[in-house]
Design a protein around this motif. Structure first.
Motif, PDB file in Angstrom:
ATOM      1  N   MET A   1       8.082   4.593 -11.501  1.00 52.65           N
ATOM      2  CA  MET A   1       7.877   5.412 -12.698  1.00 52.65           C
ATOM      3  C   MET A   1       6.802   6.453 -12.421  1.00 52.65           C
ATOM      4  O   MET A   1       5.763   6.139 -11.844  1.00 52.65           O
ATOM      5  CB  MET A   1       7.460   4.515 -13.868  1.00 52.65           C
ATOM      6  CG  MET A   1       7.207   5.289 -15.173  1.00 52.65           C
ATOM      7  SD  MET A   1       6.696   4.189 -16.507  1.00 52.65           S
ATOM      8  CE  MET A   1       8.180   3.208 -16.699  1.00 52.65           C
ATOM      9  N   SER A   2       7.029   7.679 -12.856  1.00 52.23           N
ATOM     10  CA  SER A   2       6.064   8.751 -12.647  1.00 52.23           C
ATOM     11  C   SER A   2       4.806   8.479 -13.457  1.00 52.23           C
ATOM     12  O   SER A   2       4.859   7.989 -14.585  1.00 52.23           O
ATOM     13  CB  SER A   2       6.668  10.101 -13.050  1.00 52.23           C
ATOM     14  OG  SER A   2       7.766  10.411 -12.234  1.00 52.23           O
ATOM     15  N   ARG A   3       3.698   8.809 -12.877  1.00 48.10           N
ATOM     16  CA  ARG A   3       2.421   8.620 -13.545  1.00 48.10           C
ATOM     17  C   ARG A   3       2.029   9.875 -14.308  1.00 48.10           C
ATOM     18  O   ARG A   3       2.493  10.970 -14.010  1.00 48.10           O
ATOM     19  CB  ARG A   3       1.340   8.276 -12.519  1.00 48.10           C
ATOM     20  CG  ARG A   3       1.630   6.979 -11.767  1.00 48.10           C
ATOM     21  CD  ARG A   3       0.431   6.520 -10.990  1.00 48.10           C
ATOM     22  NE  ARG A   3       0.228   7.333  -9.801  1.00 48.10           N
ATOM     23  CZ  ARG A   3      -0.797   7.161  -8.959  1.00 48.10           C
ATOM     24  NH1 ARG A   3      -1.695   6.232  -9.192  1.00 48.10           N
ATOM     25  NH2 ARG A   3      -0.910   7.922  -7.890  1.00 48.10           N
ATOM     26  N   HIS A  58      -0.650  12.860  -2.457  1.00 49.10           N
ATOM     27  CA  HIS A  58       0.300  11.945  -3.105  1.00 49.10           C
ATOM     28  C   HIS A  58       1.664  12.619  -3.194  1.00 49.10           C
ATOM     29  O   HIS A  58       1.757  13.797  -3.550  1.00 49.10           O
ATOM     30  CB  HIS A  58      -0.204  11.559  -4.504  1.00 49.10           C
ATOM     31  CG  HIS A  58       0.531  10.409  -5.110  1.00 49.10           C
ATOM     32  ND1 HIS A  58       1.793  10.528  -5.653  1.00 49.10           N
ATOM     33  CD2 HIS A  58       0.188   9.093  -5.244  1.00 49.10           C
ATOM     34  CE1 HIS A  58       2.197   9.349  -6.103  1.00 49.10           C
ATOM     35  NE2 HIS A  58       1.242   8.466  -5.876  1.00 49.10           N
ATOM     36  N   PRO A  59       2.749  11.886  -2.899  1.00 53.58           N
ATOM     37  CA  PRO A  59       4.072  12.522  -2.876  1.00 53.58           C
ATOM     38  C   PRO A  59       4.516  13.092  -4.215  1.00 53.58           C
ATOM     39  O   PRO A  59       5.217  14.108  -4.256  1.00 53.58           O
ATOM     40  CB  PRO A  59       5.002  11.403  -2.400  1.00 53.58           C
ATOM     41  CG  PRO A  59       4.251  10.131  -2.596  1.00 53.58           C
ATOM     42  CD  PRO A  59       2.816  10.482  -2.448  1.00 53.58           C
ATOM     43  N   GLN A 359       0.832   8.038   6.086  1.00 54.48           N
ATOM     44  CA  GLN A 359       0.178   7.141   5.142  1.00 54.48           C
ATOM     45  C   GLN A 359       0.896   5.795   5.149  1.00 54.48           C
ATOM     46  O   GLN A 359       2.103   5.728   4.900  1.00 54.48           O
ATOM     47  CB  GLN A 359       0.176   7.743   3.745  1.00 54.48           C
ATOM     48  CG  GLN A 359      -0.667   8.996   3.611  1.00 54.48           C
ATOM     49  CD  GLN A 359      -0.780   9.477   2.183  1.00 54.48           C
ATOM     50  OE1 GLN A 359      -0.769   8.682   1.241  1.00 54.48           O
ATOM     51  NE2 GLN A 359      -0.900  10.795   2.008  1.00 54.48           N
ATOM     52  N   PRO A 360       0.190   4.701   5.440  1.00 51.15           N
ATOM     53  CA  PRO A 360       0.857   3.398   5.616  1.00 51.15           C
ATOM     54  C   PRO A 360       1.543   2.870   4.360  1.00 51.15           C
ATOM     55  O   PRO A 360       2.509   2.107   4.470  1.00 51.15           O
ATOM     56  CB  PRO A 360      -0.276   2.472   6.073  1.00 51.15           C
ATOM     57  CG  PRO A 360      -1.540   3.171   5.692  1.00 51.15           C
ATOM     58  CD  PRO A 360      -1.251   4.628   5.735  1.00 51.15           C
ATOM     59  N   HIS A 361       1.080   3.248   3.165  1.00 54.93           N
ATOM     60  CA  HIS A 361       1.744   2.741   1.958  1.00 54.93           C
ATOM     61  C   HIS A 361       3.014   3.526   1.643  1.00 54.93           C
ATOM     62  O   HIS A 361       3.805   3.112   0.798  1.00 54.93           O
ATOM     63  CB  HIS A 361       0.784   2.766   0.757  1.00 54.93           C
ATOM     64  CG  HIS A 361       0.333   4.133   0.371  1.00 54.93           C
ATOM     65  ND1 HIS A 361      -0.617   4.828   1.085  1.00 54.93           N
ATOM     66  CD2 HIS A 361       0.708   4.944  -0.655  1.00 54.93           C
ATOM     67  CE1 HIS A 361      -0.822   5.997   0.508  1.00 54.93           C
ATOM     68  NE2 HIS A 361      -0.030   6.102  -0.531  1.00 54.93           N
ATOM     69  N   LEU A 362       3.218   4.646   2.336  1.00 51.62           N
ATOM     70  CA  LEU A 362       4.455   5.408   2.183  1.00 51.62           C
ATOM     71  C   LEU A 362       5.452   5.087   3.287  1.00 51.62           C
ATOM     72  O   LEU A 362       6.659   4.984   3.046  1.00 51.62           O
ATOM     73  CB  LEU A 362       4.154   6.915   2.190  1.00 51.62           C
ATOM     74  CG  LEU A 362       3.202   7.439   1.110  1.00 51.62           C
ATOM     75  CD1 LEU A 362       2.974   8.932   1.285  1.00 51.62           C
ATOM     76  CD2 LEU A 362       3.756   7.135  -0.275  1.00 51.62           C
ATOM     77  N   THR A 378      16.869   8.265   3.753  1.00 52.74           N
ATOM     78  CA  THR A 378      15.494   8.741   3.914  1.00 52.74           C
ATOM     79  C   THR A 378      14.511   7.686   3.435  1.00 52.74           C
ATOM     80  O   THR A 378      14.571   7.256   2.278  1.00 52.74           O
ATOM     81  CB  THR A 378      15.279  10.042   3.119  1.00 52.74           C
ATOM     82  OG1 THR A 378      16.225  11.016   3.551  1.00 52.74           O
ATOM     83  CG2 THR A 378      13.874  10.574   3.340  1.00 52.74           C
ATOM     84  N   PRO A 379      13.586   7.242   4.294  1.00 51.94           N
ATOM     85  CA  PRO A 379      12.610   6.237   3.877  1.00 51.94           C
ATOM     86  C   PRO A 379      11.500   6.868   3.042  1.00 51.94           C
ATOM     87  O   PRO A 379      11.338   8.079   3.003  1.00 51.94           O
ATOM     88  CB  PRO A 379      12.061   5.721   5.212  1.00 51.94           C
ATOM     89  CG  PRO A 379      12.183   6.901   6.135  1.00 51.94           C
ATOM     90  CD  PRO A 379      13.428   7.637   5.705  1.00 51.94           C
ATOM     91  N   GLY A 380      10.728   6.008   2.394  1.00 50.67           N
ATOM     92  CA  GLY A 380       9.599   6.490   1.602  1.00 50.67           C
ATOM     93  C   GLY A 380      10.038   7.023   0.252  1.00 50.67           C
ATOM     94  O   GLY A 380      11.216   7.302   0.020  1.00 50.67           O
ATOM     95  N   PRO A 381       9.093   7.201  -0.663  1.00 48.15           N
ATOM     96  CA  PRO A 381       9.426   7.722  -1.993  1.00 48.15           C
ATOM     97  C   PRO A 381       9.757   9.203  -1.960  1.00 48.15           C
ATOM     98  O   PRO A 381       9.501   9.897  -0.972  1.00 48.15           O
ATOM     99  CB  PRO A 381       8.139   7.462  -2.790  1.00 48.15           C
ATOM    100  CG  PRO A 381       7.051   7.458  -1.762  1.00 48.15           C
ATOM    101  CD  PRO A 381       7.654   6.880  -0.524  1.00 48.15           C
TER     102      PRO A 381
END
Length: 452
Positions: A1-3, A58-59, A359-362, A378-381
Motif C-alpha cells: 500500500m502506498s504511504r 525510496h522507490p 538496497q538489500p530490502h529491495l 521484474t524483481p523488487g517493488p
C-alpha cells in the motif's frame, strides 16, 4: 500500500564542509557516498557547494519524480550544461517540447526498424572478432567499446556516401565521451576556469562533431534515397500536425541519439556481463547451452533473440548491478510535496539507479550476481529497477540498446569462450563518468573447439 508523504523519512546528509558542502565527497567517491545515504532517509538533502540537492532513496518517491512530468522537469545538476553542449534533442529538451520531439523521433526506434539493424550488429561483431587470436589476451572493455561505437555509427548512418564522415564522427565521439563528464561537472561546480586548455580542446572537438553531423545530413538530403538507418527515419518523420523536423531539430536529435548510442553504456554492459559470466562458471555454462540450442550454427536474428531468455536475464541483472545512468536529475517546475517537504520551483532532485538497485530490502543479497531473480518477472517493488529511467522520459533507445547487447553477447559466446585473470572476485570497480563504465578488464579469448 502506498504511504502518505508524511510517512517517508527525511534527513540531511551528514558530513557537509563549510562552503563545499558534500561536493568533495561527490567528486572523490560518489558511489560509496550515494550508497551511504539510503540508511539516512527516504529523501536526503545534500549540498553541492551552497546549493541543495535532494536525493531520492525510496522507490515510491522515485516513481513520483520520474512519472510526474508536470511537477518535475528535466534539469538539475549538469543537465543545463548537457543542453548547452548537445542542444535540445530528445534527451535534453525540456518537458514543454519533449512530447512533440518524442512523437517525431519514436518511429526511428520502432521494433521493426531495430530488427533490421540486427544483421548490421552481427556483421560488426564478425568483422571485429576476426582480428582476435585464440589465447592472446586483450582488454575486453576496449574491445566492446570499439564494437559498440562502430555498431552505433553503422546503425545511425548506413549509407556508403558517409564513409568519410563516419570516421570523423567516430574519432570525435571517442574524445567527447572521454571528456564530457569532467566538462559538465566542472561547469556545474563553477570551476571550469581552472582547466582552460582541456575546455578549449573539448569545445574544438565538439565543433568538429557538429560540423560532421551537418555534412552527413546534407549528404543524405542530396541523395534523396531512403536508407535503412535511423537518420533516414528522422529525416522522413512528421509530427501530429504533419510537420517535419526543422534542420536544427534533426541536427540536435542526431547528436543526442548518436552520442547516447555510442557512449560507454552498452559497451560497459557487454564487458561486465562477460566478466560476471567468467566469475560464475555454472551460469556461464547454462548461457552457453542456451545460445547453442537457440542459434545452432546460424547468426542471431529477431526470432532467436526473443528466445534467449536466460541470456536476457543475464543482461538485466548486469544492468541492475551496473546501470548505464548512475544519476537521473530533475528540476522542480511547480511547488510539490515530496516526503513531507514542500520543494519550491528550481529545486534539484536526483534519483540514483545504482543506489536504488543495491538496497538489500529491495533486492535481497544485492551484491550477488543472480540472473535467476528475473525468472518470475521484474524483481523488487514498482519503481525500484530503473536502469533506463521511467515515465515519459524513459530512455527512448532502451529497446535498441537491449537488442544490441543481446546480439553482441550471443554472437561472441556462440564462437568464443573468454576467461579472465585470476584476481579475486569483486576486485573490479566501476569508473564514474557521465555513465557508469567498466574498468579495463583483461580477458583471453579461446575459439570454441567445434569452430576451430
Amino acid at each position: 500500500m502506498s504511504r502518505t508523504q508524511s510517512d517517508f523519512r527525511f534527513a540531511h546528509a551528514p558530513g557537509a564542509l563549510p562552503g563545499l558542502g558534500h561536493a568533495l565527497r561527490v567528486w572523490k567517491a560518489p558511489l560509496p557516498f550515494l550508497r551511504s545515504l539510503s540508511d539516512q532517509g527516504d529523501l536526503v538533502r545534500v549540498r553541492l557547494g551552497r546549493k541543495p540537492v535532494y536525493l531520492v532513496c525510496h522507490p515510491e518517491l522515485a516513481d513520483q519524480v520520474l512519472r510526474d512530468s508536470r511537477a518535475f522537469d528535466t534539469g538539475g545538476p549538469g543537465k543545463d550544461e548537457m543542453r548547452a553542449l548537445f542542444g535540445n534533442g530528445i534527451l535534453t529538451c525540456p518537458n514543454a517540447t519533449h512530447k512533440r520531439v518524442r512523437r517525431v523521433v519514436q518511429p526511428a526506434l520502432q521494433r521493426d526498424r531495430i530488427a533490421r539493424c540486427i544483421s548490421t550488429m552481427v556483421a560488426t561483431v564478425d568483422a571485429m572478432t576476426s582480428a582476435w587470436r585464440s589465447g592472446a589476451p586483450f582488454d575486453v572493455t576496449r574491445e566492446m567499446t570499439d564494437m559498440a561505437a562502430t555498431t552505433g555509427v553503422r546503425v545511425m548512418f548506413s549509407a556508403q556516401i558517409t564513409e568519410h564522415y563516419r570516421d570523423e564522427v567516430d574519432a570525435c565521439l571517442k574524445e567527447i565521451n572521454q571528456g564530457v563528464y569532467d566538462e559538465v561537472l566542472t561547469s556545474a561546480l563553477g570551476v571550469r576556469w581552472l582547466f582552460p586548455h582541456r575546455t578549449r580542446r573539448f569545445h574544438r572537438t565538439l565543433a568538429r562533431y557538429r560540423q560532421a553531423v551537418d555534412e552527413v545530413i546534407r549528404a543524405y538530403r542530396r541523395s534523396g534515397t531512403e536508407h535503412a538507418d535511423i537518420l533516414s527515419a528522422l529525416l522522413a518523420a512528421h509530427d501530429d500536425a504533419d510537420e517535419p523536423m526543422s534542420e536544427n531539430e534533426v541536427r540536435e536529435n542526431v547528436i543526442n541519439m548518436f552520442t547516447a548510442a555510442t557512449a560507454a553504456g552498452p559497451a560497459s554492459t557487454m564487458a561486465w556481463a562477460l566478466h560476471l559470466l567468467d566469475r560464475h562458471p555454472d551460469i556461464a555454462r547454462r548461457v552457453q547451452h542456451e545460445i547453442d540450442s537457440v542459434l545452432g550454427s546460424g547468426p542471431p536474428n529477431e526470432a532467436a533473440v526473443e528466445r534467449l531468455e536466460l541470456t536476457r536475464q543475464v543482461v538485466l541483472e548486469t544492468l541492475r548491478l551496473y546501470p548505464h545512468g548512475w544519476l537521473i536529475t530533475r528540476c522542480v517546475a511547480t511547488p510539490v510535496e515530496l516526503a513531507g517537504q514542500i520543494l519550491p520551483p528550481g529545486t534539484s532532485v536526483v534519483v540514483s539507479p545504482y543506489q536504488m538497485h543495491r538496497q538489500p530490502h529491495l533486492f535481497p543479497d544485492p551484491e550477488r550476481f543472480d540472473p535467476d531473480r528475473w525468472t518470475q518477472g521484474t524483481p523488487g517493488p514498482r519503481g525500484a529497477y530503473i536502469p533506463f529511467g521511467n515515465g515519459s522520459r524513459q530512455c527512448p533507445g532502451k529497446n535498441l540498446a537491449l537488442t544490441e547487447i543481446l546480439v553482441v553477447l550471443a554472437r561472441v559466446l556462440q564462437n568464443w569462450t573468454l576467461t579472465g585473470q585470476a584476481e579475486p572476485p569483486g576486485l573490479a570497480a566501476p569508473r564514474v563518468d557521465m555513465m557508469l563504465e567498466a574498468p579495463p578488464l583483461v580477458m583471453t579469448p579461446h575459439l570454441r573447439g567445434s569452430r576451430s
